[in-house]
Design a protein around this motif. Structure first.
Motif, PDB file in Angstrom:
ATOM      1  N   TYR A 258       0.887  -1.166   0.000  1.00 36.54           N
ATOM      2  CA  TYR A 258       0.000   0.000   0.000  1.00 36.54           C
ATOM      3  C   TYR A 258       0.920   1.209   0.000  1.00 36.54           C
ATOM      4  CZ  TYR A 258      -3.450  -3.438   1.518  1.00 36.54           C
ATOM      5  OH  TYR A 258      -4.272  -4.537   1.610  1.00 36.54           O
TER       6      TYR A 258
ATOM      7  N   ALA B  69      -2.682 -14.447  11.777  1.00 39.20           N
ATOM      8  CA  ALA B  69      -3.178 -13.518  12.793  1.00 39.20           C
ATOM      9  C   ALA B  69      -3.650 -12.227  12.114  1.00 39.20           C
ATOM     10  CB  ALA B  69      -2.059 -13.215  13.788  1.00 39.20           C
ATOM     11  N   ASN B  70      -4.225 -11.336  12.895  1.00 36.27           N
ATOM     12  CA  ASN B  70      -4.619 -10.033  12.372  1.00 36.27           C
ATOM     13  C   ASN B  70      -3.411  -9.330  11.772  1.00 36.27           C
ATOM     14  OD1 ASN B  70      -7.359 -10.037  13.117  1.00 36.27           O
ATOM     15  ND2 ASN B  70      -6.819  -9.495  15.218  1.00 36.27           N
ATOM     16  N   GLY B  71      -3.608  -8.799  10.581  1.00 39.28           N
ATOM     17  CA  GLY B  71      -2.541  -8.035   9.948  1.00 39.28           C
ATOM     18  C   GLY B  71      -1.504  -8.879   9.225  1.00 39.28           C
ATOM     19  N   ALA B  72      -1.694 -10.193   9.166  1.00 40.00           N
ATOM     20  CA  ALA B  72      -0.715 -11.070   8.514  1.00 40.00           C
ATOM     21  C   ALA B  72      -0.676 -10.873   7.001  1.00 40.00           C
ATOM     22  CB  ALA B  72      -1.015 -12.533   8.838  1.00 40.00           C
ATOM     23  N   GLY B  73      -1.794 -10.410   6.439  1.00 36.01           N
ATOM     24  CA  GLY B  73      -1.822 -10.181   4.992  1.00 36.01           C
ATOM     25  C   GLY B  73      -2.821 -11.049   4.240  1.00 36.01           C
ATOM     26  N   LYS B  74      -3.752 -11.628   4.954  1.00 38.30           N
ATOM     27  CA  LYS B  74      -4.723 -12.529   4.317  1.00 38.30           C
ATOM     28  C   LYS B  74      -5.636 -11.773   3.344  1.00 38.30           C
ATOM     29  CE  LYS B  74      -6.449 -13.683   8.323  1.00 38.30           C
ATOM     30  NZ  LYS B  74      -5.664 -12.784   9.211  1.00 38.30           N
ATOM     31  N   THR B  75      -6.190 -10.678   3.839  1.00 41.19           N
ATOM     32  CA  THR B  75      -7.094  -9.896   2.991  1.00 41.19           C
ATOM     33  C   THR B  75      -6.331  -9.289   1.817  1.00 41.19           C
ATOM     34  OG1 THR B  75      -8.567  -9.451   4.832  1.00 41.19           O
ATOM     35  CG2 THR B  75      -8.683  -7.920   2.994  1.00 41.19           C
TER      36      THR B  75
ATOM     37  N   ALA C   3       3.116  -5.090   2.234  1.00 41.76           N
ATOM     38  CA  ALA C   3       2.304  -5.948   3.107  1.00 41.76           C
ATOM     39  C   ALA C   3       2.586  -7.424   2.862  1.00 41.76           C
ATOM     40  CB  ALA C   3       0.821  -5.657   2.909  1.00 41.76           C
TER      41      ALA C   3
HETATM   42  P1  ATP Z   1      -7.155  -9.155   9.512  1.00 44.38           P
HETATM   43  O1  ATP Z   1      -7.376 -10.559   9.941  1.00 44.38           O
HETATM   44  O2  ATP Z   1      -6.954  -8.227  10.665  1.00 44.38           O
HETATM   45  O3  ATP Z   1      -8.112  -8.649   8.501  1.00 44.38           O
HETATM   46  P2  ATP Z   1      -5.205  -9.634   7.418  1.00 44.38           P
HETATM   47  O4  ATP Z   1      -4.327 -10.824   7.591  1.00 44.38           O
HETATM   48  O5  ATP Z   1      -6.316  -9.727   6.485  1.00 44.38           O
HETATM   49  O6  ATP Z   1      -5.690  -9.155   8.836  1.00 44.38           O
HETATM   50  P3  ATP Z   1      -4.370  -7.382   5.857  1.00 44.38           P
HETATM   51  O7  ATP Z   1      -5.645  -6.633   6.011  1.00 44.38           O
HETATM   52  O8  ATP Z   1      -4.084  -8.037   4.582  1.00 44.38           O
HETATM   53  O9  ATP Z   1      -4.238  -8.453   7.013  1.00 44.38           O
HETATM   54  O10 ATP Z   1      -3.191  -6.400   6.223  1.00 44.38           O
HETATM   55  C1  ATP Z   1      -1.813  -6.711   6.002  1.00 44.38           C
HETATM   56  C2  ATP Z   1      -0.967  -5.475   6.333  1.00 44.38           C
HETATM   57  O11 ATP Z   1      -1.238  -4.422   5.401  1.00 44.38           O
HETATM   58  C3  ATP Z   1      -1.222  -4.886   7.704  1.00 44.38           C
HETATM   59  O12 ATP Z   1       0.005  -4.470   8.253  1.00 44.38           O
HETATM   60  C4  ATP Z   1      -2.119  -3.703   7.419  1.00 44.38           C
HETATM   61  O13 ATP Z   1      -1.957  -2.689   8.382  1.00 44.38           O
HETATM   62  C5  ATP Z   1      -1.652  -3.243   6.073  1.00 44.38           C
HETATM   63  N1  ATP Z   1      -2.748  -2.613   5.317  1.00 44.38           N
HETATM   64  C6  ATP Z   1      -3.945  -3.173   4.998  1.00 44.38           C
HETATM   65  N2  ATP Z   1      -4.710  -2.316   4.303  1.00 44.38           N
HETATM   66  C7  ATP Z   1      -3.997  -1.183   4.173  1.00 44.38           C
HETATM   67  C8  ATP Z   1      -4.230   0.089   3.551  1.00 44.38           C
HETATM   68  N3  ATP Z   1      -5.360   0.341   2.915  1.00 44.38           N
HETATM   69  N4  ATP Z   1      -3.248   1.017   3.644  1.00 44.38           N
HETATM   70  C9  ATP Z   1      -2.094   0.762   4.295  1.00 44.38           C
HETATM   71  N5  ATP Z   1      -1.805  -0.408   4.882  1.00 44.38           N
HETATM   72  C10 ATP Z   1      -2.726  -1.363   4.835  1.00 44.38           C
END
Ligand code: ATP
Length: 242
Positions: free
Chosen positions: A16, A40-46, A21
């Motif tokens: 981003y 975990a939260n923030g791992a990068g799945k989404t 990420a």
């Molecule tokens: P969760 O289970 O909390 O949804 P996740 O594994 O899906 O977590 P992501 O949402 O993919 O995690 O985020 C991965 C990393 O990218 C995190 O460090 C997050 O802060 C960062 N990130 C996600 N979206 C953005 C954005 N729009 N702008 C900047 N950084 C972002």
């Protein structure tokens, strides 16, 4: 399961702006498999799911779908090719009926004739009898579980070759979660390949052919669902055991 690779993700880097990420992740999904991505939260799945859907560009690496490099293919064309994601946060249209919501799913990939359309709608109603009962009810008055069923049903209306599901159990009551997992397993058993992102690790792994563990933007472990379930490190980190 274990057929030809349907999806091959090769060393992708996604960020981003200047924030990286995903630091180079690779994974495969074979034709017919149910594969779970844990983390975990923030791992990068989404972020991974959004890159697969074409909503985020790759900084590096490639995504190969059915043998073709789709790294630079636009999101709506990926849907046409059969790479379909049920939207995050469900995205049910509150003012439309259940049936209208489901039919939105085939706008992205129209049917050739009414017979195919009706057959697809019928399959969704077979998977989700609850939605048939509520066909004329508006989306805004559905329960959380019913909205999730609509979101999955709508994705199915686009006839996915690979169905991407991002945390379908999020925010649902335990009994409803069970039901959603059973339906995902059934969708898979009846021929649709599924890539699932889940926090509900135990249930997801128990039903998955394989899984990948994602930690701060890198894949740290992968293997058959059962093997990951029995792995002490996975248990300690994701299954509340240890
Ligand atoms: P969760 O289970 O909390 O949804 P996740 O594994 O899906 O977590 P992501 O949402 O993919 O995690 O985020 C991965 C990393 O990218 C995190 O460090 C997050 O802060 C960062 N990130 C996600 N979206 C953005 C954005 N729009 N702008 C900047 N950084 C972002």
């Amino acid at each position: 399961p274990g057929g030809e690779p349907l999806l091959e993700v090769e060393d992708i880097v996604v960020g981003y702006g200047r924030i990286e990420a995903l630091h180079g992740i690779s994974l495969q999904v074979a034709e017919g498999e149910l594969v779970t991505l844990l983390g975990a939260n923030g791992a990068g799945k989404t972020t991974t799911m959004r890159a697969l859907s074409g909503l985020l560009p790759l900084t590096r690496g490639r995504i190969v779908f059915e043998g073709s490099d789709i790294s630079r293919v636009q999101a709506h064309r990926r849907v046409l090719a059969g790479l379909v994601q049920a939207p995050e946060g469900r995205g049910v249209f509150p003012g439309m009926t259940v049936r209208e919501n489901l039919e939105m799913g085939c706008y992205a990939r129209p049917f050739r004739n009414k017979g195919d359309h009706d057959a697809a709608l019928d399959r969704v109603f077979e998977l989700f009898p609850r939605l048939r009962e509520r066909e004329k009810q508006v989306g805004g008055t559905l329960s959380g579980g019913e909205q999730q069923m609509v979101a999955i049903g709508r994705a199915l209306m686009a006839r996915p070759r690979l169905l991407l599901l991002d945390e379908p159990s999020m925010g649902l009551a335990p009994m409803v979660i069970q039901q959603i997992f059973r339906i995902i397993a059934e969708i898979n058993a009846t021929g649709t390949t599924v890539l699932l992102v889940e926090q509900n690790a135990r249930q997801a792994l128990a039903r998955s052919d394989r899984g990948y563990i994602l930690e701060t933007g890198v894949v740290t472990k992968s293997g058959p669902g059962r093997e990951l379930l029995d792995d002490p490190a996975v248990q300690a980190a994701y299954l509340g055991v240890g």
